[in-house]
Design a protein around this motif. Sequence first.
Motif, PDB file in Angstrom:
ATOM      1  N   GLY A   5      35.291  34.785  33.083  1.00 51.52           N
ATOM      2  CA  GLY A   5      34.355  35.830  33.309  1.00 51.52           C
ATOM      3  C   GLY A   5      34.521  36.724  34.447  1.00 51.52           C
ATOM      4  O   GLY A   5      34.073  37.716  34.714  1.00 51.52           O
ATOM      5  N   TRP A   6      35.985  36.535  35.119  1.00 58.67           N
ATOM      6  CA  TRP A   6      36.283  37.304  36.259  1.00 58.67           C
ATOM      7  C   TRP A   6      36.884  38.618  35.580  1.00 58.67           C
ATOM      8  O   TRP A   6      37.642  38.608  34.906  1.00 58.67           O
ATOM      9  CB  TRP A   6      37.227  36.626  36.912  1.00 58.67           C
ATOM     10  CG  TRP A   6      36.588  35.475  37.769  1.00 58.67           C
ATOM     11  CD1 TRP A   6      35.526  34.693  37.371  1.00 58.67           C
ATOM     12  CD2 TRP A   6      36.789  35.085  39.209  1.00 58.67           C
ATOM     13  NE1 TRP A   6      35.111  33.940  38.685  1.00 58.67           N
ATOM     14  CE2 TRP A   6      36.136  33.921  39.683  1.00 58.67           C
ATOM     15  CE3 TRP A   6      38.074  35.435  40.008  1.00 58.67           C
ATOM     16  CZ2 TRP A   6      36.161  33.232  40.978  1.00 58.67           C
ATOM     17  CZ3 TRP A   6      37.979  34.677  41.259  1.00 58.67           C
ATOM     18  CH2 TRP A   6      37.280  33.760  41.640  1.00 58.67           C
ATOM     19  N   GLU A   7      36.584  39.477  36.517  1.00 55.74           N
ATOM     20  CA  GLU A   7      37.281  41.035  36.704  1.00 55.74           C
ATOM     21  C   GLU A   7      38.428  41.013  37.831  1.00 55.74           C
ATOM     22  O   GLU A   7      38.101  40.291  38.763  1.00 55.74           O
ATOM     23  CB  GLU A   7      36.339  42.062  36.640  1.00 55.74           C
ATOM     24  CG  GLU A   7      35.253  42.040  37.439  1.00 55.74           C
ATOM     25  CD  GLU A   7      34.372  43.260  37.276  1.00 55.74           C
ATOM     26  OE1 GLU A   7      34.718  44.328  37.592  1.00 55.74           O
ATOM     27  OE2 GLU A   7      33.085  43.045  37.352  1.00 55.74           O
ATOM     28  N   THR A   8      38.957  42.382  37.980  1.00 52.85           N
ATOM     29  CA  THR A   8      39.710  42.581  38.847  1.00 52.85           C
ATOM     30  C   THR A   8      38.993  42.411  40.384  1.00 52.85           C
ATOM     31  O   THR A   8      39.499  41.734  41.231  1.00 52.85           O
ATOM     32  CB  THR A   8      40.451  43.968  39.082  1.00 52.85           C
ATOM     33  OG1 THR A   8      39.192  44.993  38.786  1.00 52.85           O
ATOM     34  CG2 THR A   8      41.470  44.042  37.848  1.00 52.85           C
ATOM     35  N   GLY A   9      37.805  43.051  40.483  1.00 53.03           N
ATOM     36  CA  GLY A   9      36.934  42.825  41.613  1.00 53.03           C
ATOM     37  C   GLY A   9      36.258  41.528  42.273  1.00 53.03           C
ATOM     38  O   GLY A   9      36.028  41.353  43.407  1.00 53.03           O
ATOM     39  N   ASP A  10      36.522  40.619  41.296  1.00 54.13           N
ATOM     40  CA  ASP A  10      36.135  39.240  41.871  1.00 54.13           C
ATOM     41  C   ASP A  10      37.287  38.477  42.591  1.00 54.13           C
ATOM     42  O   ASP A  10      36.891  38.220  43.429  1.00 54.13           O
ATOM     43  CB  ASP A  10      35.896  38.301  40.640  1.00 54.13           C
ATOM     44  CG  ASP A  10      34.698  38.548  39.654  1.00 54.13           C
ATOM     45  OD1 ASP A  10      33.626  38.743  40.190  1.00 54.13           O
ATOM     46  OD2 ASP A  10      34.585  39.047  38.547  1.00 54.13           O
ATOM     47  N   PHE A  11      38.463  39.022  42.299  1.00 50.08           N
ATOM     48  CA  PHE A  11      39.587  38.639  42.892  1.00 50.08           C
ATOM     49  C   PHE A  11      39.881  39.091  44.512  1.00 50.08           C
ATOM     50  O   PHE A  11      40.071  38.574  45.382  1.00 50.08           O
ATOM     51  CB  PHE A  11      40.940  38.563  42.167  1.00 50.08           C
ATOM     52  CG  PHE A  11      41.059  37.709  41.150  1.00 50.08           C
ATOM     53  CD1 PHE A  11      41.702  36.392  41.419  1.00 50.08           C
ATOM     54  CD2 PHE A  11      40.604  37.870  39.794  1.00 50.08           C
ATOM     55  CE1 PHE A  11      41.804  35.279  40.525  1.00 50.08           C
ATOM     56  CE2 PHE A  11      40.989  36.814  38.882  1.00 50.08           C
ATOM     57  CZ  PHE A  11      41.373  35.645  39.205  1.00 50.08           C
ATOM     58  N   THR A  12      39.572  40.581  44.391  1.00 50.42           N
ATOM     59  CA  THR A  12      39.533  41.211  45.670  1.00 50.42           C
ATOM     60  C   THR A  12      38.184  41.334  46.565  1.00 50.42           C
ATOM     61  O   THR A  12      38.387  41.653  47.730  1.00 50.42           O
ATOM     62  CB  THR A  12      39.765  42.797  45.358  1.00 50.42           C
ATOM     63  OG1 THR A  12      38.817  43.212  44.696  1.00 50.42           O
ATOM     64  CG2 THR A  12      41.130  42.954  44.464  1.00 50.42           C
ATOM     65  N   TYR A  13      37.201  40.685  46.025  1.00 50.62           N
ATOM     66  CA  TYR A  13      35.838  40.635  46.731  1.00 50.62           C
ATOM     67  C   TYR A  13      35.293  42.051  46.597  1.00 50.62           C
ATOM     68  O   TYR A  13      34.031  42.270  47.338  1.00 50.62           O
ATOM     69  CB  TYR A  13      35.770  40.027  47.985  1.00 50.62           C
ATOM     70  CG  TYR A  13      34.524  39.226  48.288  1.00 50.62           C
ATOM     71  CD1 TYR A  13      34.112  38.371  47.280  1.00 50.62           C
ATOM     72  CD2 TYR A  13      33.744  39.236  49.279  1.00 50.62           C
ATOM     73  CE1 TYR A  13      32.649  37.521  47.477  1.00 50.62           C
ATOM     74  CE2 TYR A  13      32.662  38.866  49.626  1.00 50.62           C
ATOM     75  CZ  TYR A  13      32.179  38.073  48.639  1.00 50.62           C
ATOM     76  OH  TYR A  13      30.564  37.432  48.706  1.00 50.62           O
ATOM     77  N   ALA A  14      35.690  42.853  45.929  1.00 54.80           N
ATOM     78  CA  ALA A  14      35.095  44.325  45.841  1.00 54.80           C
ATOM     79  C   ALA A  14      33.590  43.897  45.066  1.00 54.80           C
ATOM     80  O   ALA A  14      32.598  44.795  45.017  1.00 54.80           O
ATOM     81  CB  ALA A  14      35.753  45.312  44.947  1.00 54.80           C
ATOM     82  N   VAL A  15      33.594  42.965  44.009  1.00 54.76           N
ATOM     83  CA  VAL A  15      32.462  42.393  43.406  1.00 54.76           C
ATOM     84  C   VAL A  15      31.926  41.183  44.097  1.00 54.76           C
ATOM     85  O   VAL A  15      32.935  40.179  43.969  1.00 54.76           O
ATOM     86  CB  VAL A  15      32.543  42.298  41.974  1.00 54.76           C
ATOM     87  CG1 VAL A  15      31.615  41.819  41.248  1.00 54.76           C
ATOM     88  CG2 VAL A  15      33.209  43.507  41.293  1.00 54.76           C
ATOM     89  N   THR A  16      30.859  40.905  44.420  1.00 60.58           N
ATOM     90  CA  THR A  16      30.318  40.028  45.083  1.00 60.58           C
ATOM     91  C   THR A  16      29.149  39.403  44.429  1.00 60.58           C
ATOM     92  O   THR A  16      28.604  38.140  44.963  1.00 60.58           O
ATOM     93  CB  THR A  16      29.716  40.398  46.428  1.00 60.58           C
ATOM     94  OG1 THR A  16      28.602  41.071  46.226  1.00 60.58           O
ATOM     95  CG2 THR A  16      30.816  41.116  47.396  1.00 60.58           C
ATOM     96  N   ASP A  17      29.041  39.438  43.165  1.00 67.45           N
ATOM     97  CA  ASP A  17      27.528  38.645  42.663  1.00 67.45           C
ATOM     98  C   ASP A  17      28.125  37.546  41.821  1.00 67.45           C
ATOM     99  O   ASP A  17      27.086  36.888  41.206  1.00 67.45           O
ATOM    100  CB  ASP A  17      26.950  39.594  41.703  1.00 67.45           C
ATOM    101  CG  ASP A  17      27.758  40.222  40.632  1.00 67.45           C
ATOM    102  OD1 ASP A  17      28.815  39.860  40.534  1.00 67.45           O
ATOM    103  OD2 ASP A  17      27.136  40.933  39.792  1.00 67.45           O
ATOM    104  N   ARG A  18      29.361  37.138  41.635  1.00 67.11           N
ATOM    105  CA  ARG A  18      29.709  36.213  40.652  1.00 67.11           C
ATOM    106  C   ARG A  18      30.453  34.920  41.679  1.00 67.11           C
ATOM    107  O   ARG A  18      30.456  33.845  41.141  1.00 67.11           O
ATOM    108  CB  ARG A  18      30.626  36.564  39.637  1.00 67.11           C
ATOM    109  CG  ARG A  18      30.893  35.703  38.512  1.00 67.11           C
ATOM    110  CD  ARG A  18      31.298  36.383  37.471  1.00 67.11           C
ATOM    111  NE  ARG A  18      32.129  37.477  37.552  1.00 67.11           N
ATOM    112  CZ  ARG A  18      31.744  38.712  36.869  1.00 67.11           C
ATOM    113  NH1 ARG A  18      30.567  38.822  36.465  1.00 67.11           N
ATOM    114  NH2 ARG A  18      32.300  39.792  37.102  1.00 67.11           N
ATOM    115  N   VAL A  19      31.113  35.220  42.639  1.00 70.22           N
ATOM    116  CA  VAL A  19      32.033  34.430  43.292  1.00 70.22           C
ATOM    117  C   VAL A  19      31.808  34.182  44.806  1.00 70.22           C
ATOM    118  O   VAL A  19      31.235  35.196  45.351  1.00 70.22           O
ATOM    119  CB  VAL A  19      33.462  34.803  43.161  1.00 70.22           C
ATOM    120  CG1 VAL A  19      33.770  35.201  41.736  1.00 70.22           C
ATOM    121  CG2 VAL A  19      33.714  36.104  43.962  1.00 70.22           C
ATOM    122  N   SER A  20      32.169  33.135  45.519  1.00 70.13           N
ATOM    123  CA  SER A  20      32.162  33.012  46.924  1.00 70.13           C
ATOM    124  C   SER A  20      33.409  32.426  47.407  1.00 70.13           C
ATOM    125  O   SER A  20      34.638  31.894  46.590  1.00 70.13           O
ATOM    126  CB  SER A  20      31.070  31.988  47.185  1.00 70.13           C
ATOM    127  OG  SER A  20      31.430  30.519  46.474  1.00 70.13           O
TER     128      SER A  20
END
Length: 586
Positions: free
Chosen positions: A368-383
């Motif tokens: 389910g991850w996109e590029t922003g999950d790795f950079t933390y530009a997207v914060t609603d899925r990961v910690s």
Amino acid sequence: MSVTSDLARLSLTIDRANELLLTDQIKMVDVGGGVNRPSNAMVMANLSTLLGGAMPYTSVELGLAGTIDGTNFSVLSEETDEYVVVYRNQNGEPLEVDRYPNNQAVKNISSIIKQFSAETVDPEFLVVTDPEGAKLASVTNRALYTLLLQIASTPGPTVIGDGEGAVDFYSDADRTIVGPLQVQHTQQPGVFFTDAEGAQLLESSSSEVAPVSPFVDGLMFAPVIATSDVREAKLYVQNILSHRELEDAVVGSFASTSAPYVSTGRALLVSASKMGATATLTLRSKADPSSRRITSVAMKHVPVQNPAINKTILFIGDSIGNRQGVQFLKQYLAELGINATFIGTLETSNNPALANDTSGPLAESREGWETGDFTYAVTDRVSAVPLGGEADYLALSKADRWPKNPFLRASTGSDAADIICNGYVFDPAFYQARFGLSTPDIVLNMLGTNNVRDRTEAAIYDSVMLDDTLMHKQIRSAWPAAKIIRSFPGTALTAGRNMVWTSHYRHLVLAMKQSAAALNYSGLTVAPVWAMTDPENGYSFAAGTPGADGFLDESWSDDVHPIGAARHSLAVALAPFVAAAALNLI
């Protein structure tokens, strides 16, 4: 009664009324018959107490002068974020009671709360697990997640589908998809009805419309191809077009510039050993024989290594990599004489039916991850994995590890602003040190499928451009000698995927290529793997009852995740690029 007694009673009544209305004493007055009423002075004092803070004075002195002992009054505040200060008149001295904010202060606080809410990881308040503790489903304030389905409240489009983008319902400002039915606005006049492959069936307007160029919106290709003689390689013309439904309007050909080798058709055979160092890819419009698109292609022949050579590889990807993708890549690299050791903190699956299987090689290929999950530009899925929490993280089940990002560290004052996302930094050197990992020789970035799922058509280019640039800069900073390969998996050819191919995937390719060109790193290669996998085969379909002719009347039930031969084909197309990087050919 006598006149005298009547006059006496009238006089008593007038005296009581005067005492009730005119006295300056704050008291209760006996008005006869055992009934007591508050004097006018008492009523006014009570009213003053209740309303003393409601009408602000311009100074404390005026407030004291305008009120009586024991009552409140308010004074306009001189602070920028306050409205009034409430005082009590206590024996002629002001006693501060409270302070009240103004409208700007309320707006500021509301903005902070909204920002905090947007940046905070959505907590789970219900989790369903199997007897071994693997997560089967969870419910948060924003979404319902299961292994096969996500229903989430997010900005932008409304989507019902699985965790990787297989869509049952999709609607945004441009189009709506319900199963096989899609409605989309075009720039052409009239209303058009098409079949599942985009071929026009019926037009509501009788006016003639000029045919659309098959090259509209550009082409999707990167001009370097690596092949080996162990496995056949092909280029699929429809996956080079931004509008795959226009494939029938194109003739594709691939020709060597130095040898008698040419291939023409929809699936072009390519072989670096037979074609030499360079070849020419040509696409011709059938409607206009003089309209062509031509590009020169660098060909890289990968010989089988004997004896085998050892290489360390970090695979960064999503569910397509997790679900046997890394295992098959290892297998086909071995055919080429590359003994690959994959590093990471999350095991991949080698079970075709179980994503949470842990028997495959290590990687950072996360469902389910996109590029922003790795950079933390997207914060609603990961910690982030907390500093010092490495052992606890590694002890978690695979299902509980995948939402945690092991690359992130809190930013510091010495970090450049362009590598900080929401207070964190994607830091491969920190990741390597904290988990004691070997230095990789090759890093694969195979993300993008979930950017297509989550980013809008208007936003996907910018998100991939920023994330790719940040990730590749940080990888190069941590491991200067490592080769980087950037690509993404192709997708099935259906009406729904054709639409997102045009609206989203072409922006994904453009962002990947332009980020790589701007960085201009030797050893950073954009590999056109998406154009080298067959979109017609290798996707799942629902079980059903065949018709009288023995065939099911079905489309793909999951047109995102390759299965069977398509999983193998993806690894077969990718392996020569990895081997070419291992041999310093790219």
